[in-house]
Design a protein around this motif. Structure first.
Motif, PDB file in Angstrom:
ATOM      1  N   HIS A 157       0.851  -1.185   0.000  1.00  0.00           N
ATOM      2  CA  HIS A 157       0.000   0.000   0.000  1.00  0.00           C
ATOM      3  C   HIS A 157       0.887   1.235   0.000  1.00  0.00           C
ATOM      4  N   GLN A 158       0.289   2.406  -0.061  1.00  0.00           N
ATOM      5  CA  GLN A 158       1.063   3.630  -0.255  1.00  0.00           C
ATOM      6  C   GLN A 158       2.061   3.869   0.871  1.00  0.00           C
ATOM      7  N   GLY A 159       1.688   3.537   2.083  1.00  0.00           N
ATOM      8  CA  GLY A 159       2.567   3.819   3.214  1.00  0.00           C
ATOM      9  C   GLY A 159       3.485   2.688   3.601  1.00  0.00           C
ATOM     10  N   GLY A 160       3.409   1.525   2.916  1.00  0.00           N
ATOM     11  CA  GLY A 160       4.264   0.423   3.282  1.00  0.00           C
ATOM     12  C   GLY A 160       3.733  -0.904   2.789  1.00  0.00           C
ATOM     13  N   VAL A 161       3.978  -1.949   3.575  1.00  0.00           N
ATOM     14  CA  VAL A 161       3.644  -3.314   3.177  1.00  0.00           C
ATOM     15  C   VAL A 161       3.054  -4.035   4.388  1.00  0.00           C
TER      16      VAL A 161
END
Length: 549
Positions: A157-161
Protein backbone atom coordinates in the motif's frame (compact mmCIF):
# COMPACT_ATOMS: atom_id res chain seq x y z
CA UNK A 1 31.82 -33.84 7.50
CA UNK A 2 30.52 -30.39 8.32
CA UNK A 3 27.24 -30.17 10.24
CA UNK A 4 24.98 -27.23 9.46
CA UNK A 5 23.99 -25.06 12.44
CA UNK A 6 20.36 -25.05 13.59
CA UNK A 7 18.93 -21.77 14.82
CA UNK A 8 16.15 -21.64 17.44
CA UNK A 9 12.62 -20.55 16.67
CA UNK A 10 11.35 -17.88 19.06
CA UNK A 11 7.70 -16.98 19.41
CA UNK A 12 7.09 -13.56 17.81
CA UNK A 13 5.55 -10.95 20.15
CA UNK A 14 2.84 -10.22 17.57
CA UNK A 15 1.26 -13.60 18.37
CA UNK A 16 0.59 -12.42 21.91
CA UNK A 17 -1.12 -9.23 20.81
CA UNK A 18 1.69 -6.89 21.77
CA UNK A 19 1.47 -3.81 19.53
CA UNK A 20 4.43 -3.24 17.24
CA UNK A 21 5.37 -0.17 15.21
CA UNK A 22 5.88 -0.72 11.47
CA UNK A 23 9.33 -2.11 10.84
CA UNK A 24 11.55 0.22 8.78
CA UNK A 25 12.95 -2.64 6.68
CA UNK A 26 11.95 -6.29 6.43
CA UNK A 27 14.08 -8.68 4.40
CA UNK A 28 12.23 -11.75 3.15
CA UNK A 29 14.63 -14.67 2.84
CA UNK A 30 17.72 -15.43 4.88
CA UNK A 31 19.96 -16.62 2.06
CA UNK A 32 23.13 -15.08 0.72
CA UNK A 33 21.56 -11.91 -0.70
CA UNK A 34 19.14 -11.31 2.17
CA UNK A 35 21.76 -11.78 4.89
CA UNK A 36 24.26 -9.52 3.10
CA UNK A 37 21.61 -6.82 2.71
CA UNK A 38 20.44 -7.07 6.33
CA UNK A 39 23.99 -6.81 7.68
CA UNK A 40 24.70 -3.78 5.53
CA UNK A 41 21.46 -2.06 6.61
CA UNK A 42 22.13 -2.70 10.29
CA UNK A 43 25.66 -1.33 9.96
CA UNK A 44 24.14 1.79 8.38
CA UNK A 45 21.82 2.38 11.32
CA UNK A 46 18.61 0.84 9.94
CA UNK A 47 16.64 -1.52 12.21
CA UNK A 48 16.13 -4.61 10.07
CA UNK A 49 14.12 -7.80 10.45
CA UNK A 50 14.92 -10.93 8.45
CA UNK A 51 12.16 -13.53 7.96
CA UNK A 52 13.27 -17.00 6.87
CA UNK A 53 11.15 -20.11 6.44
CA UNK A 54 13.98 -22.47 7.46
CA UNK A 55 16.08 -22.81 10.61
CA UNK A 56 19.54 -23.21 9.08
CA UNK A 57 21.77 -21.94 6.28
CA UNK A 58 22.24 -23.41 2.84
CA UNK A 59 19.69 -25.25 0.76
CA UNK A 60 18.89 -28.95 0.87
CA UNK A 61 21.78 -29.98 3.10
CA UNK A 62 25.45 -29.41 2.33
CA UNK A 63 24.77 -27.87 -1.08
CA UNK A 64 27.82 -26.00 -2.34
CA UNK A 65 25.64 -23.83 -4.64
CA UNK A 66 27.48 -20.52 -5.02
CA UNK A 67 31.08 -21.34 -4.18
CA UNK A 68 33.35 -19.12 -6.28
CA UNK A 69 33.62 -15.62 -4.79
CA UNK A 70 34.89 -12.87 -7.05
CA UNK A 71 37.27 -10.09 -6.10
CA UNK A 72 34.50 -7.46 -6.04
CA UNK A 73 32.36 -9.63 -3.76
CA UNK A 74 35.32 -10.14 -1.43
CA UNK A 75 35.74 -6.36 -1.30
CA UNK A 76 32.09 -6.07 -0.22
CA UNK A 77 32.54 -8.80 2.38
CA UNK A 78 35.62 -6.95 3.62
CA UNK A 79 33.47 -3.90 4.31
CA UNK A 80 30.91 -6.13 6.07
CA UNK A 81 33.61 -7.69 8.23
CA UNK A 82 33.44 -11.32 7.04
CA UNK A 83 36.03 -11.48 4.23
CA UNK A 84 38.81 -12.60 6.57
CA UNK A 85 36.89 -15.71 7.62
CA UNK A 86 35.96 -16.51 4.01
CA UNK A 87 39.50 -16.28 2.66
CA UNK A 88 40.95 -18.14 5.66
CA UNK A 89 38.55 -21.06 5.23
CA UNK A 90 38.28 -20.95 1.44
CA UNK A 91 40.60 -22.11 -1.32
CA UNK A 92 42.42 -19.53 -3.44
CA UNK A 93 43.10 -20.30 -7.10
CA UNK A 94 44.28 -18.46 -10.18
CA UNK A 95 45.04 -21.21 -12.74
CA UNK A 96 42.42 -22.67 -15.10
CA UNK A 97 42.89 -25.49 -17.59
CA UNK A 98 40.70 -26.58 -20.48
CA UNK A 99 40.74 -30.00 -22.14
CA UNK A 100 38.81 -31.05 -25.23
CA UNK A 101 38.32 -34.75 -26.00
CA UNK A 102 40.67 -35.43 -23.09
CA UNK A 103 43.54 -33.43 -24.61
CA UNK A 104 44.83 -30.12 -23.18
CA UNK A 105 43.94 -27.20 -25.41
CA UNK A 106 44.72 -24.18 -23.26
CA UNK A 107 45.42 -22.93 -19.75
CA UNK A 108 45.59 -19.50 -18.30
CA UNK A 109 46.64 -17.80 -15.11
CA UNK A 110 44.52 -15.02 -13.69
CA UNK A 111 46.49 -11.83 -13.42
CA UNK A 112 48.50 -11.80 -10.21
CA UNK A 113 47.45 -8.64 -8.41
CA UNK A 114 49.58 -8.13 -5.31
CA UNK A 115 48.60 -4.44 -5.48
CA UNK A 116 45.05 -5.35 -4.35
CA UNK A 117 43.80 -6.51 -0.98
CA UNK A 118 41.97 -9.50 -2.46
CA UNK A 119 43.68 -11.29 -5.31
CA UNK A 120 41.56 -13.32 -7.72
CA UNK A 121 38.91 -15.76 -6.54
CA UNK A 122 38.22 -17.71 -3.36
CA UNK A 123 36.23 -20.97 -3.41
CA UNK A 124 34.05 -21.68 -0.38
CA UNK A 125 30.74 -23.47 -0.04
CA UNK A 126 27.84 -21.03 0.23
CA UNK A 127 26.59 -22.42 3.53
CA UNK A 128 29.82 -21.32 5.22
CA UNK A 129 29.45 -17.80 3.86
CA UNK A 130 25.84 -17.63 5.05
CA UNK A 131 26.84 -18.93 8.47
CA UNK A 132 29.45 -16.19 8.83
CA UNK A 133 26.87 -13.58 7.83
CA UNK A 134 24.37 -14.90 10.39
CA UNK A 135 26.98 -14.76 13.13
CA UNK A 136 27.85 -11.19 12.18
CA UNK A 137 24.15 -10.27 12.25
CA UNK A 138 23.75 -11.79 15.69
CA UNK A 139 26.24 -9.22 16.98
CA UNK A 140 24.24 -6.29 15.56
CA UNK A 141 21.76 -4.71 18.02
CA UNK A 142 19.64 -3.33 15.15
CA UNK A 143 19.24 -6.72 13.44
CA UNK A 144 16.79 -9.52 14.18
CA UNK A 145 16.47 -12.84 12.36
CA UNK A 146 13.30 -14.87 12.82
CA UNK A 147 13.71 -18.50 11.83
CA UNK A 148 10.75 -20.66 10.74
CA UNK A 149 8.83 -17.49 9.86
CA UNK A 150 7.36 -17.89 6.39
CA UNK A 151 5.75 -14.97 4.57
CA UNK A 152 2.40 -16.35 3.37
CA UNK A 153 0.81 -13.19 2.00
CA UNK A 154 1.87 -9.68 1.08
CA UNK A 155 -0.12 -6.55 0.31
CA UNK A 156 1.61 -3.35 -0.75
CA UNK A 157 0.00 0.00 0.00
CA UNK A 158 1.06 3.63 -0.25
CA UNK A 159 2.57 3.82 3.21
CA UNK A 160 4.26 0.42 3.28
CA UNK A 161 3.64 -3.31 3.18
CA UNK A 162 1.40 -5.62 5.22
CA UNK A 163 2.82 -9.12 5.64
CA UNK A 164 1.09 -12.26 6.88
CA UNK A 165 3.68 -14.56 8.41
CA UNK A 166 3.23 -18.23 9.26
CA UNK A 167 5.02 -19.83 12.22
CA UNK A 168 4.86 -23.13 14.15
CA UNK A 169 2.56 -21.30 16.59
CA UNK A 170 0.25 -19.88 13.91
CA UNK A 171 0.14 -16.79 11.66
CA UNK A 172 0.56 -13.14 12.54
CA UNK A 173 0.52 -9.84 10.68
CA UNK A 174 3.41 -7.43 10.40
CA UNK A 175 3.69 -3.94 8.89
CA UNK A 176 6.83 -2.69 7.20
CA UNK A 177 7.78 0.63 5.68
CA UNK A 178 9.86 -1.24 3.08
CA UNK A 179 10.19 -4.92 2.23
CA UNK A 180 12.95 -6.50 0.18
CA UNK A 181 12.17 -9.87 -1.37
CA UNK A 182 15.26 -12.08 -1.44
CA UNK A 183 13.22 -15.28 -1.55
CA UNK A 184 14.78 -17.05 -4.49
CA UNK A 185 14.06 -18.04 -8.05
CA UNK A 186 10.46 -19.09 -7.40
CA UNK A 187 9.85 -15.98 -5.19
CA UNK A 188 6.46 -16.27 -3.47
CA UNK A 189 6.69 -12.51 -2.97
CA UNK A 190 6.60 -11.96 -6.73
CA UNK A 191 3.58 -14.23 -7.02
CA UNK A 192 1.78 -12.44 -4.17
CA UNK A 193 2.08 -9.16 -6.07
CA UNK A 194 1.12 -10.71 -9.41
CA UNK A 195 4.56 -10.16 -10.94
CA UNK A 196 6.41 -12.41 -13.34
CA UNK A 197 9.94 -12.04 -14.71
CA UNK A 198 10.68 -11.53 -18.37
CA UNK A 199 12.28 -14.74 -19.66
CA UNK A 200 15.08 -14.05 -22.13
CA UNK A 201 15.87 -17.66 -22.96
CA UNK A 202 15.55 -21.20 -21.65
CA UNK A 203 17.68 -24.24 -22.35
CA UNK A 204 17.39 -28.00 -22.14
CA UNK A 205 21.02 -28.15 -21.05
CA UNK A 206 21.10 -29.95 -17.68
CA UNK A 207 23.93 -30.75 -15.28
CA UNK A 208 24.42 -32.76 -12.11
CA UNK A 209 26.55 -31.44 -9.26
CA UNK A 210 28.43 -34.13 -7.35
CA UNK A 211 30.36 -32.70 -4.41
CA UNK A 212 32.90 -35.30 -3.27
CA UNK A 213 35.17 -35.38 -0.25
CA UNK A 214 38.64 -36.82 -0.98
CA UNK A 215 40.93 -36.53 2.08
CA UNK A 216 44.59 -36.03 1.24
CA UNK A 217 43.94 -35.61 -2.48
CA UNK A 218 46.95 -34.19 -4.34
CA UNK A 219 45.05 -32.69 -7.28
CA UNK A 220 46.21 -29.15 -8.05
CA UNK A 221 44.09 -26.28 -6.71
CA UNK A 222 43.04 -25.27 -10.20
CA UNK A 223 39.81 -24.97 -12.15
CA UNK A 224 39.61 -27.73 -14.74
CA UNK A 225 37.11 -27.88 -17.58
CA UNK A 226 36.70 -30.91 -19.81
CA UNK A 227 34.89 -30.24 -23.10
CA UNK A 228 33.54 -33.40 -24.75
CA UNK A 229 35.04 -35.64 -22.05
CA UNK A 230 35.05 -39.28 -23.10
CA UNK A 231 34.47 -40.29 -19.47
CA UNK A 232 31.19 -38.34 -19.56
CA UNK A 233 29.93 -39.60 -22.90
CA UNK A 234 31.39 -36.70 -24.88
CA UNK A 235 29.94 -33.99 -22.65
CA UNK A 236 31.47 -31.34 -20.40
CA UNK A 237 32.75 -31.56 -16.81
CA UNK A 238 33.98 -28.91 -14.36
CA UNK A 239 36.15 -29.44 -11.30
CA UNK A 240 36.79 -26.95 -8.46
CA UNK A 241 38.36 -27.44 -5.06
CA UNK A 242 36.48 -26.13 -2.00
CA UNK A 243 37.05 -26.28 1.75
CA UNK A 244 37.21 -29.49 3.83
CA UNK A 245 38.94 -31.55 1.11
CA UNK A 246 35.76 -31.24 -0.95
CA UNK A 247 35.69 -30.98 -4.73
CA UNK A 248 32.81 -29.56 -6.75
CA UNK A 249 32.16 -31.63 -9.88
CA UNK A 250 29.60 -30.56 -12.50
CA UNK A 251 28.76 -33.18 -15.12
CA UNK A 252 26.73 -32.24 -18.19
CA UNK A 253 23.86 -34.68 -18.75
CA UNK A 254 22.64 -36.14 -22.02
CA UNK A 255 19.55 -34.41 -23.36
CA UNK A 256 17.57 -37.66 -23.02
CA UNK A 257 19.08 -38.70 -19.69
CA UNK A 258 16.79 -39.40 -16.76
CA UNK A 259 17.77 -36.97 -13.99
CA UNK A 260 16.45 -39.19 -11.20
CA UNK A 261 18.44 -42.17 -12.43
CA UNK A 262 21.57 -40.01 -12.83
CA UNK A 263 21.32 -38.92 -9.18
CA UNK A 264 21.36 -42.41 -7.66
CA UNK A 265 24.49 -43.16 -5.59
CA UNK A 266 25.47 -45.97 -7.96
CA UNK A 267 25.19 -43.80 -11.07
CA UNK A 268 27.11 -40.93 -9.49
CA UNK A 269 29.92 -43.23 -8.34
CA UNK A 270 30.20 -44.71 -11.84
CA UNK A 271 30.44 -41.22 -13.31
CA UNK A 272 33.17 -40.11 -10.89
CA UNK A 273 35.18 -43.34 -11.30
CA UNK A 274 34.95 -43.10 -15.09
CA UNK A 275 36.66 -39.70 -14.93
CA UNK A 276 39.23 -40.31 -12.20
CA UNK A 277 39.71 -44.07 -12.10
CA UNK A 278 38.32 -46.90 -10.01
CA UNK A 279 40.99 -46.49 -7.34
CA UNK A 280 39.70 -43.10 -6.20
CA UNK A 281 38.26 -43.32 -2.67
CA UNK A 282 35.71 -40.60 -2.01
CA UNK A 283 32.48 -39.77 -0.21
CA UNK A 284 29.58 -37.91 -1.81
CA UNK A 285 28.89 -34.81 0.29
CA UNK A 286 25.95 -33.55 -1.78
CA UNK A 287 24.44 -33.82 -5.22
CA UNK A 288 21.78 -32.03 -7.23
CA UNK A 289 20.60 -31.63 -10.81
CA UNK A 290 20.37 -28.14 -12.27
CA UNK A 291 19.28 -26.46 -15.46
CA UNK A 292 19.27 -22.76 -16.23
CA UNK A 293 17.33 -19.95 -17.79
CA UNK A 294 17.91 -16.22 -18.13
CA UNK A 295 15.23 -13.93 -16.75
CA UNK A 296 14.80 -10.55 -15.09
CA UNK A 297 11.93 -8.53 -13.68
CA UNK A 298 10.92 -5.54 -15.76
CA UNK A 299 11.35 -3.37 -12.65
CA UNK A 300 13.14 -4.36 -9.45
CA UNK A 301 10.85 -2.06 -7.46
CA UNK A 302 7.10 -2.50 -7.01
CA UNK A 303 5.90 0.32 -4.76
CA UNK A 304 7.36 -0.33 -1.31
CA UNK A 305 8.68 -3.78 -2.26
CA UNK A 306 12.09 -4.28 -3.83
CA UNK A 307 13.54 -7.45 -5.30
CA UNK A 308 17.12 -8.70 -5.09
CA UNK A 309 19.15 -11.78 -5.97
CA UNK A 310 17.42 -14.67 -7.73
CA UNK A 311 14.03 -13.14 -6.95
CA UNK A 312 15.03 -10.26 -9.25
CA UNK A 313 16.98 -12.04 -11.99
CA UNK A 314 18.34 -15.46 -12.94
CA UNK A 315 21.50 -16.17 -14.89
CA UNK A 316 23.37 -19.34 -15.84
CA UNK A 317 26.23 -20.10 -13.42
CA UNK A 318 28.92 -19.86 -16.12
CA UNK A 319 31.53 -17.50 -14.69
CA UNK A 320 30.15 -17.52 -11.12
CA UNK A 321 27.60 -14.77 -11.72
CA UNK A 322 24.60 -15.81 -9.60
CA UNK A 323 25.72 -15.48 -5.98
CA UNK A 324 28.19 -12.71 -6.78
CA UNK A 325 25.43 -10.78 -8.54
CA UNK A 326 23.13 -11.14 -5.54
CA UNK A 327 25.74 -9.76 -3.14
CA UNK A 328 26.28 -6.83 -5.47
CA UNK A 329 22.51 -6.23 -5.51
CA UNK A 330 22.62 -5.94 -1.73
CA UNK A 331 25.64 -3.65 -1.92
CA UNK A 332 23.84 -1.32 -4.32
CA UNK A 333 20.53 -1.25 -2.45
CA UNK A 334 21.54 -0.99 1.21
CA UNK A 335 23.00 2.52 1.16
CA UNK A 336 20.14 3.89 -0.92
CA UNK A 337 17.46 2.44 1.35
CA UNK A 338 19.34 3.67 4.42
CA UNK A 339 19.50 7.20 3.00
CA UNK A 340 15.76 7.15 2.27
CA UNK A 341 14.87 5.84 5.73
CA UNK A 342 17.32 7.76 7.91
CA UNK A 343 18.53 10.77 5.97
CA UNK A 344 15.57 12.14 4.06
CA UNK A 345 16.63 11.10 0.57
CA UNK A 346 13.93 11.09 -2.07
CA UNK A 347 12.32 7.72 -2.81
CA UNK A 348 13.34 8.18 -6.44
CA UNK A 349 16.82 7.19 -5.33
CA UNK A 350 15.51 3.62 -5.08
CA UNK A 351 14.51 3.67 -8.74
CA UNK A 352 18.20 3.92 -9.57
CA UNK A 353 18.72 0.60 -7.80
CA UNK A 354 16.54 -0.98 -10.48
CA UNK A 355 18.28 0.92 -13.29
CA UNK A 356 21.78 0.02 -12.15
CA UNK A 357 21.25 -3.58 -11.16
CA UNK A 358 19.22 -4.40 -14.25
CA UNK A 359 22.23 -3.23 -16.22
CA UNK A 360 24.33 -5.62 -14.13
CA UNK A 361 21.85 -8.44 -14.71
CA UNK A 362 21.83 -7.93 -18.49
CA UNK A 363 25.61 -7.84 -18.58
CA UNK A 364 25.70 -11.14 -16.69
CA UNK A 365 23.11 -12.65 -19.03
CA UNK A 366 25.09 -11.57 -22.11
CA UNK A 367 28.32 -13.06 -20.78
CA UNK A 368 26.72 -16.28 -19.53
CA UNK A 369 24.86 -16.73 -22.82
CA UNK A 370 28.13 -16.57 -24.77
CA UNK A 371 29.72 -19.14 -22.48
CA UNK A 372 26.72 -21.48 -22.65
CA UNK A 373 26.78 -21.35 -26.47
CA UNK A 374 30.45 -22.35 -26.47
CA UNK A 375 30.06 -25.17 -23.94
CA UNK A 376 26.77 -26.44 -25.39
CA UNK A 377 26.06 -25.20 -28.97
CA UNK A 378 22.89 -27.35 -29.11
CA UNK A 379 21.45 -27.18 -32.63
CA UNK A 380 23.33 -24.01 -33.61
CA UNK A 381 25.42 -25.16 -36.56
CA UNK A 382 27.39 -21.91 -36.87
CA UNK A 383 28.24 -21.88 -33.16
CA UNK A 384 29.40 -25.50 -33.33
CA UNK A 385 31.63 -24.84 -36.37
CA UNK A 386 33.16 -21.83 -34.61
CA UNK A 387 33.74 -23.89 -31.48
CA UNK A 388 35.42 -26.74 -33.38
CA UNK A 389 37.67 -24.33 -35.26
CA UNK A 390 38.75 -22.52 -32.11
CA UNK A 391 39.44 -25.76 -30.23
CA UNK A 392 41.57 -27.08 -33.11
CA UNK A 393 43.66 -23.90 -33.31
CA UNK A 394 43.95 -23.06 -29.58
CA UNK A 395 47.02 -25.24 -28.80
CA UNK A 396 49.11 -23.40 -31.41
CA UNK A 397 47.58 -19.94 -31.66
CA UNK A 398 47.32 -17.68 -28.57
CA UNK A 399 44.52 -15.59 -30.07
CA UNK A 400 42.43 -18.74 -30.54
CA UNK A 401 43.17 -19.88 -26.99
CA UNK A 402 41.79 -16.57 -25.75
CA UNK A 403 38.52 -17.35 -27.55
CA UNK A 404 37.95 -20.51 -25.49
CA UNK A 405 34.94 -19.47 -23.42
CA UNK A 406 33.98 -21.92 -20.70
CA UNK A 407 32.86 -19.11 -18.42
CA UNK A 408 34.20 -15.56 -18.41
CA UNK A 409 34.68 -14.91 -14.72
CA UNK A 410 32.45 -12.48 -12.87
CA UNK A 411 33.54 -8.85 -12.92
CA UNK A 412 31.88 -5.77 -11.38
CA UNK A 413 29.42 -3.86 -13.51
CA UNK A 414 30.24 -0.30 -14.47
CA UNK A 415 26.99 1.64 -14.16
CA UNK A 416 27.18 3.57 -17.41
CA UNK A 417 23.36 4.00 -17.61
CA UNK A 418 22.98 5.48 -14.12
CA UNK A 419 21.45 8.94 -13.62
CA UNK A 420 23.59 9.32 -10.49
CA UNK A 421 26.84 9.75 -12.38
CA UNK A 422 28.50 12.80 -13.89
CA UNK A 423 29.31 10.91 -17.09
CA UNK A 424 33.05 11.56 -17.03
CA UNK A 425 35.74 8.95 -17.70
CA UNK A 426 35.83 6.37 -14.94
CA UNK A 427 32.41 7.21 -13.51
CA UNK A 428 30.38 4.17 -12.50
CA UNK A 429 33.30 1.79 -12.11
CA UNK A 430 34.01 -0.02 -8.85
CA UNK A 431 37.03 1.42 -7.04
CA UNK A 432 39.78 -1.24 -6.70
CA UNK A 433 40.96 -1.77 -3.12
CA UNK A 434 44.60 -0.87 -3.69
CA UNK A 435 47.05 -1.71 -0.91
CA UNK A 436 48.58 1.37 0.70
CA UNK A 437 51.31 0.22 3.00
CA UNK A 438 49.61 -0.73 6.27
CA UNK A 439 46.10 0.00 5.00
CA UNK A 440 44.16 0.01 1.71
CA UNK A 441 42.22 2.49 -0.36
CA UNK A 442 38.80 1.21 0.76
CA UNK A 443 39.81 1.57 4.40
CA UNK A 444 40.25 5.30 3.80
CA UNK A 445 36.63 5.65 2.73
CA UNK A 446 33.93 7.04 4.99
CA UNK A 447 30.61 5.23 5.55
CA UNK A 448 28.74 7.35 3.01
CA UNK A 449 30.23 9.51 0.27
CA UNK A 450 33.97 10.13 0.17
CA UNK A 451 35.89 12.76 -1.71
CA UNK A 452 39.31 11.20 -2.34
CA UNK A 453 41.85 13.96 -2.90
CA UNK A 454 45.07 12.68 -4.45
CA UNK A 455 47.35 15.17 -2.76
CA UNK A 456 49.39 15.55 0.43
CA UNK A 457 47.47 18.58 1.60
CA UNK A 458 43.94 19.80 1.07
CA UNK A 459 43.65 22.56 -1.55
CA UNK A 460 42.43 25.78 -0.01
CA UNK A 461 39.43 25.79 -2.33
CA UNK A 462 38.23 22.46 -0.87
CA UNK A 463 38.80 23.33 2.78
CA UNK A 464 35.29 24.75 3.05
CA UNK A 465 33.56 21.67 1.58
CA UNK A 466 31.38 20.18 4.31
CA UNK A 467 28.40 17.86 4.24
CA UNK A 468 27.12 15.47 6.93
CA UNK A 469 27.28 12.57 4.46
CA UNK A 470 30.67 13.42 3.00
CA UNK A 471 34.19 12.56 4.17
CA UNK A 472 37.08 14.40 2.55
CA UNK A 473 40.21 12.22 2.58
CA UNK A 474 43.77 12.90 1.50
CA UNK A 475 45.35 9.89 -0.22
CA UNK A 476 49.03 10.83 -0.42
CA UNK A 477 49.80 10.74 3.34
CA UNK A 478 48.78 7.06 3.44
CA UNK A 479 51.16 6.11 0.62
CA UNK A 480 54.70 4.83 0.68
CA UNK A 481 56.78 4.40 -2.47
CA UNK A 482 55.23 1.01 -3.30
CA UNK A 483 51.70 2.33 -2.78
CA UNK A 484 52.34 5.25 -5.13
CA UNK A 485 53.48 2.83 -7.82
CA UNK A 486 50.42 0.63 -7.16
CA UNK A 487 48.05 3.58 -7.61
CA UNK A 488 49.61 4.37 -10.97
CA UNK A 489 49.34 0.75 -12.10
CA UNK A 490 45.79 0.14 -10.90
CA UNK A 491 44.12 3.55 -11.24
CA UNK A 492 46.37 5.47 -13.58
CA UNK A 493 46.57 8.31 -11.08
CA UNK A 494 49.43 9.70 -9.04
CA UNK A 495 49.10 10.08 -5.29
CA UNK A 496 50.02 13.78 -5.67
CA UNK A 497 48.24 14.44 -8.97
CA UNK A 498 45.62 16.74 -7.45
CA UNK A 499 42.76 14.67 -8.89
CA UNK A 500 39.53 14.45 -6.88
CA UNK A 501 37.30 11.37 -6.99
CA UNK A 502 33.83 11.32 -5.48
CA UNK A 503 33.17 7.75 -4.31
CA UNK A 504 29.71 6.46 -3.45
CA UNK A 505 28.89 4.42 -0.34
CA UNK A 506 29.05 1.23 -2.46
CA UNK A 507 32.63 2.05 -3.50
CA UNK A 508 31.67 2.93 -7.09
CA UNK A 509 33.14 6.13 -8.49
CA UNK A 510 30.52 8.87 -8.97
CA UNK A 511 32.84 11.30 -10.69
CA UNK A 512 36.53 11.78 -11.41
CA UNK A 513 37.74 15.36 -11.77
CA UNK A 514 41.21 16.65 -12.54
CA UNK A 515 40.64 19.62 -10.21
CA UNK A 516 37.24 19.67 -8.57
CA UNK A 517 35.63 23.04 -7.97
CA UNK A 518 34.05 23.28 -4.50
CA UNK A 519 30.75 24.52 -5.94
CA UNK A 520 30.31 21.26 -7.82
CA UNK A 521 30.37 19.05 -4.72
CA UNK A 522 26.92 20.01 -3.33
CA UNK A 523 25.40 19.62 -6.79
CA UNK A 524 26.88 16.14 -7.24
CA UNK A 525 25.70 15.06 -3.81
CA UNK A 526 22.24 16.48 -4.44
CA UNK A 527 22.01 14.49 -7.67
CA UNK A 528 22.87 11.31 -5.77
CA UNK A 529 20.40 11.98 -2.94
CA UNK A 530 17.35 13.23 -4.87
CA UNK A 531 17.50 12.14 -8.51
CA UNK A 532 14.72 12.74 -10.92
CA UNK A 533 12.78 9.61 -11.95
CA UNK A 534 14.21 8.13 -15.12
CA UNK A 535 12.96 5.71 -17.72
CA UNK A 536 14.60 2.27 -17.54
CA UNK A 537 17.35 1.63 -20.08
CA UNK A 538 16.21 -0.07 -23.31
CA UNK A 539 16.60 -3.84 -23.41
CA UNK A 540 19.60 -5.12 -25.36
CA UNK A 541 18.79 -6.14 -28.93
CA UNK A 542 19.13 -9.85 -28.26
CA UNK A 543 16.40 -9.63 -25.58
CA UNK A 544 13.70 -8.34 -27.92
CA UNK A 545 12.08 -11.77 -28.22
CA UNK A 546 11.81 -12.29 -24.47
CA UNK A 547 8.59 -13.65 -22.98
CA UNK A 548 6.89 -13.45 -19.64
CA UNK A 549 7.19 -16.51 -17.40
Amino acid sequence: MHVLPRYPYRRPPELDGRPQDPRPAVVIGGGLTGLSLALDLARRGVPVLVLDDDDTVGVRGLASRGMCWAQRTLDIFERLGVAGRITAKGVAWNVARVLARDQPVTSYTLQDQPDLRHNGFANLQQYYVEQYLVEALQAEPLAEVRWLNKVEHMASHQGGVRLTVGTPDGPYELDAQWAVACDGASSPSRAALGLAPVVHDRTEDRWIIIDITVPGCDWAQERWTWLDASANGGRAVWRHKMADDTWRLDFQLREDEDAVAAATPEAMCRRVHALFGDDLVFEIAWSGVWAYRHECLADLRAGRVLFAGDAAHLVAPFGARGGNGGVQDADNLAWKLALVLNHGADEALLDTYSTERKQGAFENIRQARRSSRFVHPQGQAAARLWREAIISMAPQLPWAARCINTGRLSAPCRYTDSPLLAGDAGAGAALPDVRLGGTSLHHLLGPWFTLLVFADRLPRALASVQHPLLAVVLVSPACDRQARAALLRQLGVGADSGECWLVRPDQHVATRQAHLQPALVPALLAAALAPLPTDPPPAPAHDLHATTA
